[in-house]
Each structure stands twice: as C-alpha cells, then as structure tokens.
Write a protein that holds these residues in place. Structure first.
Motif, short mmCIF file in Angstrom:
data_model
loop_
_atom_site.label_atom_id
_atom_site.label_comp_id
_atom_site.label_asym_id
_atom_site.label_seq_id
_atom_site.Cartn_x
_atom_site.Cartn_y
_atom_site.Cartn_z
N ASN A 35 0.80 -1.16 0.00
CA ASN A 35 -0.05 -0.06 -0.02
C ASN A 35 0.78 1.26 -0.11
O ASN A 35 0.26 2.34 -0.38
CB ASN A 35 -0.92 -0.01 1.31
CG ASN A 35 -2.24 -1.04 1.02
OD1 ASN A 35 -2.50 -1.48 -0.14
ND2 ASN A 35 -2.17 -1.90 2.07
N VAL A 36 2.17 1.16 0.56
CA VAL A 36 2.98 2.27 0.45
C VAL A 36 3.70 2.50 -0.94
O VAL A 36 3.91 3.36 -1.53
CB VAL A 36 3.72 2.67 1.73
CG1 VAL A 36 4.70 3.84 1.52
CG2 VAL A 36 2.77 2.80 2.93
N LEU A 37 4.62 1.20 -0.98
CA LEU A 37 5.40 1.19 -2.26
C LEU A 37 4.87 0.54 -3.37
O LEU A 37 5.74 0.65 -4.55
CB LEU A 37 6.68 0.34 -1.65
CG LEU A 37 7.77 0.94 -0.61
CD1 LEU A 37 8.47 0.01 -0.06
CD2 LEU A 37 8.02 2.37 -0.83
N GLY A 38 3.88 0.08 -3.47
CA GLY A 38 2.98 -0.35 -4.72
C GLY A 38 3.56 -1.80 -5.11
O GLY A 38 3.26 -1.98 -6.34
N PHE A 39 3.93 -2.43 -4.24
CA PHE A 39 4.38 -3.92 -4.68
C PHE A 39 3.16 -4.74 -4.69
O PHE A 39 2.15 -4.24 -3.97
CB PHE A 39 5.42 -4.51 -3.87
CG PHE A 39 6.92 -3.96 -4.10
CD1 PHE A 39 7.74 -5.04 -4.78
CD2 PHE A 39 7.32 -2.91 -3.66
CE1 PHE A 39 8.93 -4.52 -5.34
CE2 PHE A 39 8.75 -2.46 -3.81
CZ PHE A 39 9.39 -3.13 -4.72
N TYR A 40 3.30 -5.75 -5.62
CA TYR A 40 2.04 -6.63 -5.43
C TYR A 40 2.74 -8.00 -5.03
O TYR A 40 3.71 -8.39 -5.31
CB TYR A 40 1.01 -6.83 -6.64
CG TYR A 40 1.75 -7.14 -7.96
CD1 TYR A 40 2.03 -8.26 -8.53
CD2 TYR A 40 2.69 -5.99 -8.77
CE1 TYR A 40 2.77 -8.58 -9.55
CE2 TYR A 40 3.46 -5.98 -9.90
CZ TYR A 40 3.54 -7.31 -10.30
OH TYR A 40 4.13 -7.69 -11.49
N GLN A 41 1.62 -8.93 -4.47
CA GLN A 41 1.95 -10.34 -3.94
C GLN A 41 2.05 -11.09 -5.33
O GLN A 41 1.16 -11.00 -5.91
CB GLN A 41 0.99 -10.74 -2.77
CG GLN A 41 1.62 -12.03 -2.14
CD GLN A 41 1.04 -12.06 -0.95
OE1 GLN A 41 -0.17 -11.51 -0.34
NE2 GLN A 41 1.42 -13.28 0.05
N ILE A 42 3.12 -12.06 -5.39
CA ILE A 42 3.16 -13.07 -6.14
C ILE A 42 3.24 -14.40 -5.85
O ILE A 42 3.45 -14.51 -4.55
CB ILE A 42 4.26 -12.94 -7.26
CG1 ILE A 42 5.65 -12.67 -6.63
CG2 ILE A 42 4.23 -11.51 -8.04
CD1 ILE A 42 6.78 -12.89 -7.50
N LYS A 43 2.76 -15.63 -6.67
CA LYS A 43 3.23 -16.81 -6.03
C LYS A 43 4.52 -17.11 -5.58
O LYS A 43 5.41 -16.84 -6.14
CB LYS A 43 2.76 -17.94 -7.17
CG LYS A 43 2.58 -19.22 -6.84
CD LYS A 43 1.89 -20.05 -7.88
CE LYS A 43 2.24 -21.68 -7.78
NZ LYS A 43 1.81 -22.17 -6.69
N ARG A 44 4.38 -17.81 -4.41
CA ARG A 44 5.56 -18.31 -3.74
C ARG A 44 5.54 -19.97 -3.64
O ARG A 44 4.47 -20.48 -3.70
CB ARG A 44 5.70 -17.82 -2.32
CG ARG A 44 6.83 -18.04 -1.47
CD ARG A 44 6.49 -17.23 0.02
NE ARG A 44 7.50 -17.55 0.89
CZ ARG A 44 7.44 -18.36 2.11
NH1 ARG A 44 6.31 -18.96 2.15
NH2 ARG A 44 8.62 -18.55 2.70
#
Length: 157
Positions: A35-44
C-alpha cells in the motif's frame, strides 16, 4: 543500458532479482510494501516450510520472511540517511512527499548537489526499521571510473 565489467574473474551477473527482509509482523510488512510502495504479491513456492510472502514490481522482487523470534530483532527508530537502505527512483519527489504526508509516513528530506545537478532524496522506514530511499537519482549521470563496455539489452517478444 548494461555495463559489462572488464575485470577478469567478475561474476557474469544479469540484474538484481530480489532482496529479502526479515519481518516482525509479515502482515504489517505486506501492508506497507503493497500500500505504500506499490508492490503486489506473487506466487511463492509451496514447498517452503516457513511463513513468508513474495512481492514484485519495478523489475525487482522483495521476499518478506516472518522472523522466528520477532522480539529479538533490533528496533530502529531514527531515520539516518547514512544507514543501509534500498533506493527507488521516482518521477516526482514533490508528488511522493505529498503522498507520504497524506499517509502520515514519517520521512527525512535531503538534497544533494553535484556540479549544479540536484538530487532530492526522501528516506522512510518500513515497519521493521529498514530504510528506503525514494529519489530522483537519475539526474546524476553514471560515469564509470574505469573503461567499460556498454551493451544494449535486447528484449525478444
């Protein structure tokens, strides 16, 4: 642009893939990086037997790992621009500074001048005190101190 080292024995690296960060709270860190830096979660990979999350954006990955003993992690409160950090380039430091104020994210603003070229830097902490710089560092040209070979990266579609 990719710069190739002329030093014999240097590793044949291509790019930065990811950084890994230990977290006191995976949930708080996920919130910050998304929410602050704009990363999105990806499959791990599911085969990992420890709690964590992988994030991606801006051509790099951030791997967040839940600390086994969060209370033993050092608590860093002062924002010190000379501390270890990662740095992100932005288009407008003014826009980022405005957004940080809106989100009530504490920051330190520094300005560097080199031969009439100015670089503005904003330093913030993630929830665990790891420092992050947001800057317009592209204003300063990359000038190698020794001869190098410049290669153009070709993207195949």
């Amino acid at each position: 642009m990719i710069l190739e080292s002329k030093k014999n024995g240097a590793l044949p690296l291509v790019s930065l893939n990811h950084i890994s960060r230990l977290c006191r709270s995976l949930e708080k860190s996920l919130n910050f990086y998304q929410n602050v830096l704009g990363f999105y979660q990806i499959k791990r990979p599911q085969s990992f037997n420890f709690n964590g999350a992988w994030l991606f954006n801006y051509g790099i990955g951030i791997h967040l790992l839940q600390a086994e003993d969060p209370d033993s992690m050092p608590k860093i409160t002062e924002i010190n621009p000379k501390d270890n950090h990662i740095s992100f380039q932005c288009d407008s430091v003014i826009s980022v500074e405005k957004k940080l104020k809106e989100m009530s994210v504490p920051y330190v603003h520094r300005r560097v001048e080199e031969e009439g070229i100015f670089v503005d830097q904003l330093f913030i902490h993630d929830p665990d005190g790891f420092m992050i710089e947001i800057c317009n560092c592209e204003n300063i040209p990359v000038i190698p101190l020794e001869p190098i070979r410049v290669c153009k990266r070709v993207t195949l579609i």
